[in-house]
Design an enzyme around this catalytic site. Sequence first.
Site, short mmCIF file in Angstrom:
data_model
loop_
_atom_site.label_atom_id
_atom_site.label_comp_id
_atom_site.label_asym_id
_atom_site.label_seq_id
_atom_site.Cartn_x
_atom_site.Cartn_y
_atom_site.Cartn_z
N ILE A 1 36.93 34.86 57.62
CA ILE A 1 36.58 34.79 55.99
C ILE A 1 35.16 34.54 56.02
O ILE A 1 35.00 33.81 56.24
CB ILE A 1 37.99 35.02 55.10
N GLU A 2 34.11 35.33 54.72
CA GLU A 2 33.40 34.34 54.46
C GLU A 2 33.80 33.85 53.12
O GLU A 2 34.27 34.23 53.00
CB GLU A 2 32.55 35.67 53.98
N LEU A 3 32.69 32.31 53.57
CA LEU A 3 33.47 30.92 52.32
C LEU A 3 32.91 31.88 50.96
O LEU A 3 33.98 31.39 49.69
CB LEU A 3 32.65 30.01 52.92
N CYS B 1 49.19 32.99 32.79
CA CYS B 1 51.33 32.65 32.56
C CYS B 1 51.76 33.67 31.68
O CYS B 1 51.13 34.23 31.03
CB CYS B 1 51.69 31.66 31.93
N HIS C 1 52.87 32.26 39.35
CA HIS C 1 52.42 31.79 40.93
C HIS C 1 52.65 31.97 41.75
O HIS C 1 52.78 31.96 42.74
CB HIS C 1 53.54 30.03 40.40
N GLU C 2 54.25 32.41 42.05
CA GLU C 2 54.71 33.44 43.37
C GLU C 2 54.43 34.66 43.09
O GLU C 2 53.43 34.39 45.05
CB GLU C 2 56.63 33.53 42.77
N ASP D 1 47.17 28.30 34.67
CA ASP D 1 48.13 27.55 35.21
C ASP D 1 46.42 27.19 36.31
O ASP D 1 46.17 28.49 36.39
CB ASP D 1 49.12 28.22 36.13
#
Length: 126
Positions: free
Chosen positions: A62-64, A40, A81-82, A47
């Site tokens: 994307i490669e994992l 946060c 978060h946003e 979070d």
Amino acid sequence: MRYGEKEIKEFDVENMEIWPNDAKNDYIIKITLPEFMCCCPRSGYPDFATIYLEYMPDKFVIELKAIKLYINTFMYRNVSHEASINEIYNTLKDKLKPKWIKVVGDFNPRGNVHTVIECRSDMVVP
């Protein structure tokens, strides 16, 4: 420093590994990342979230391991978060240039508040 910490610390989003998509068909890739963590920006408390990534690739996938390392770079960052979900969305959209993409962050409740952030390329404002 342990090898995992070293890989996360040295991860460079500019050099994120992507692969060519050789498939002739349109298809959806769904990736779930249940151990997302960021801090946060106000309190510094951690979070936690599950990140749901869905996309229809065009020329790249994307490669994992790359997505795992990228997600883990948020672990000790002070980011909302946003902002975290928007950054993940923008980074993957820019790198992969998919036909369609959606990123959802389902954050664990904190202080009796449950937050879900969703970014998608077909967003329609009501």
